[in-house]
Enzyme design. Structure first.
Site, PDB file in Angstrom:
ATOM      1  N   LYS A 134       0.816  -1.200   0.000  1.00 12.41           N
ATOM      2  CA  LYS A 134       0.000   0.000   0.000  1.00 12.41           C
ATOM      3  C   LYS A 134       0.868   1.276   0.000  1.00 12.41           C
ATOM      4  O   LYS A 134       2.075   1.217   0.193  1.00 12.41           O
ATOM      5  CB  LYS A 134      -0.943  -0.012   1.211  1.00 12.41           C
ATOM      6  CG  LYS A 134      -1.956  -1.169   1.190  1.00 12.41           C
ATOM      7  CD  LYS A 134      -2.772  -1.220  -0.093  1.00 12.41           C
ATOM      8  CE  LYS A 134      -4.101  -1.927   0.048  1.00 12.41           C
ATOM      9  NZ  LYS A 134      -4.065  -3.390  -0.084  1.00 12.41           N
TER      10      LYS A 134
HETATM   11  C1  PLP Z   1      -5.444  -4.141   0.736  1.00 10.27           C
HETATM   12  C2  PLP Z   1      -6.904  -3.944   0.745  1.00 10.27           C
HETATM   13  C3  PLP Z   1      -7.704  -4.323   1.830  1.00 10.27           C
HETATM   14  C4  PLP Z   1      -7.224  -5.136   2.995  1.00 10.27           C
HETATM   15  O1  PLP Z   1      -6.058  -4.800   3.543  1.00 10.27           O
HETATM   16  P1  PLP Z   1      -5.076  -5.864   4.261  1.00 10.27           P
HETATM   17  O2  PLP Z   1      -4.274  -4.933   5.101  1.00 10.27           O
HETATM   18  O3  PLP Z   1      -4.261  -6.511   3.184  1.00 10.27           O
HETATM   19  O4  PLP Z   1      -5.887  -6.802   5.048  1.00 10.27           O
HETATM   20  C5  PLP Z   1      -9.051  -4.032   1.791  1.00 10.27           C
HETATM   21  N1  PLP Z   1      -9.605  -3.415   0.751  1.00 10.27           N
HETATM   22  C6  PLP Z   1      -8.879  -3.047  -0.325  1.00 10.27           C
HETATM   23  C7  PLP Z   1      -9.549  -2.339  -1.456  1.00 10.27           C
HETATM   24  C8  PLP Z   1      -7.510  -3.321  -0.373  1.00 10.27           C
HETATM   25  O5  PLP Z   1      -6.816  -3.005  -1.455  1.00 10.27           O
END
Ligand code: PLP
Length: 398
Positions: A186
């Site tokens: 992210k």
């Molecule tokens: C990455 C992501 C999540 C979940 O995040 P994690 O930290 O990997 O559990 C939820 N929604 C979206 C759109 C994402 O890209």
């Protein structure tokens, strides 16, 4: 989605602060931790950076979504309207609370189509959950109007859009609650982690307890805490929060580089008249982690993907339509209810219906869409070279 591209001394320093004391947990051990409270510090930094009143860190973005839904009172039998293009975590979190994911079409914003949302509302609908995919936003004015008309909650999944804004406000701070993910890919990363953002004190208090077994966190003795409601363990650790503290300090730098590189690549692709671009409700608020664009037909798009593959240069170009994680078409496990444990009948029925639901409007968009991820490390020369190769492959596929 590049936080990991800028790993450096600042991350090491914050992690070392925690390693020096050996107190890896965010609560308690007040003497031994010698004033080191990385999770609290990161929460303060998030409220300041994004302009919201309250934030609760969690162990992941998925945990943040589950926590937000619990705090908003979403549970058994409630319907949550979400888009057909998202990450699997969105429906995982809905299912984990006992609620029912209602999947609807996206439009050329690559997020919820407000008309499709309206058409999906039933007496059981409790919440609309836009997912701000690939760095940019849903049409929040239209969705907020629908929420007001039908007395529904708005929960923003802003996990992929940290730093993006809509009409001057940060994504994630506009609905009743919003969520971030700090997983490894992210915009800013903690390795693993997430956050619930809200301006509602009650929602925050519920998140604070829910992520820590229902503890009320009112005293200094954990053992004497009361448990006004049930919870889970969705805590972040001090080591993870330490990484996040270093990363959030660099967010402005990340966004400036992303926007510059995105504009340069977009200019190159825009020279091809057959290329069109994702609709962005507030273009100045795009965080520019991806450049999302369309070709005229599904066949053109598949030919582009094949050509890029043949040249060994597809990496960083995502054809979500054929991707197993992000689009309804390949979610067999969801449509066939491959749950390890028994779901309740209403959930099972709703999931099985997805097998025959018509997603042709989404297909018509997603089958022509490519998202190109924007790196922080590219030089201008590398962007030009990449862009020109993409243009050549596009021309060949038309
Ligand atoms: C990455 C992501 C999540 C979940 O995040 P994690 O930290 O990997 O559990 C939820 N929604 C979206 C759109 C994402 O890209």
């Amino acid at each position: 989605m590049p936080g990991y591209e800028f790993w450096g001394e600042a991350e090491k320093k914050h992690v070392n602060d925690v390693l020096e004391t050996g107190i890896l947990m965010r609560y308690g051990f007040d003497g031994a931790r010698k004033g080191i409270w990385k999770s609290k510090e990161l929460e303060n930094a998030i409220t300041k950076t994004f302009g919201c009143k309250y934030v609760q860190l969690t162990s992941s973005g998925t945990a943040a979504l589950t926590t937000a839904m619990a705090a908003l009172g979403i549970g058994a039998g409630d319907e949550v309207i979400m888009p057909s293009f998202t990450f699997v975590a969105s429906f995982e979190a809905v299912l984990s609370t006992g609620a029912i994911p209602v999947l609807v079409d996206v439009d050329e914003t690559l997020t919820l189509n407000p008309t499709a949302v309206k058409n999906a509302i039933t007496p059981k609908t409790k919440c609309i959950m836009p997912v701000h995919m690939c760095g940019s936003m849903a049409n929040l004015d239209a969705l907020q109007t629908i929420c007001k008309e039908h007395n529904l909650l708005l929960l923003e999944d802003a996990c992929q859009s940290i730093g993006a804004t809509y009409k001057g406000k940060h994504l994630g701070t506009i609905g009743n609650a919003g969520t971030f993910s700090f997983d490894f890919v992210k915009t800013i990363t903690c390795a693993e982690g997430g956050a619930v953002l809200t301006n509602d004190e009650n929602v925050y208090t519920f998140c604070d307890g829910f992520t820590d077994h229902g503890h009320d966190h009112k005293g200094i003795d954990r053992g004497a805490d009361l448990h006004p409601f049930l919870g889970y363990n969705f805590r972040i650790s001090e080591l993870h929060a330490a990484v996040g503290l270093a990363q959030i300090e660099k967010l402005d730098t990340f966004l400036a580089i992303q926007r510059k590189n995105h504009a340069r690549l977009k200019n190159i692709l825009a020279q091809v008249p057959a290329v069109s671009f994702r609709e962005i409700p507030d273009p100045s608020g795009d965080s520019c982690t991806f450049l999302s664009w369309f070709l005229p037909t599904e066949n053109n798009t598949k030919a582009f993907v094949e050509e890029m593959k043949a040249q060994g240069i597809l990496e960083g170009n995502f054809y979500w339509y054929a991707n197993n994680w992000h689009y309804i078409k390949q979610w067999q496990h969801l449509k066939e209810v491959k749950s390890l444990y028994n779901l309740h009948a209403e959930q099972k029925n709703a999931l099985q219906k997805l097998q025959t639901q018509n997603f042709s409007a989404s297909d018509a968009i997603m089958s022509r869409c490519i998202s190109t991820s924007i790196s922080l490390l590219w030089t201008d020369e590398q962007i030009d070279e990449k862009g020109n190769k993409m243009v050549a492959a596009i021309k060949k596929s038309l």
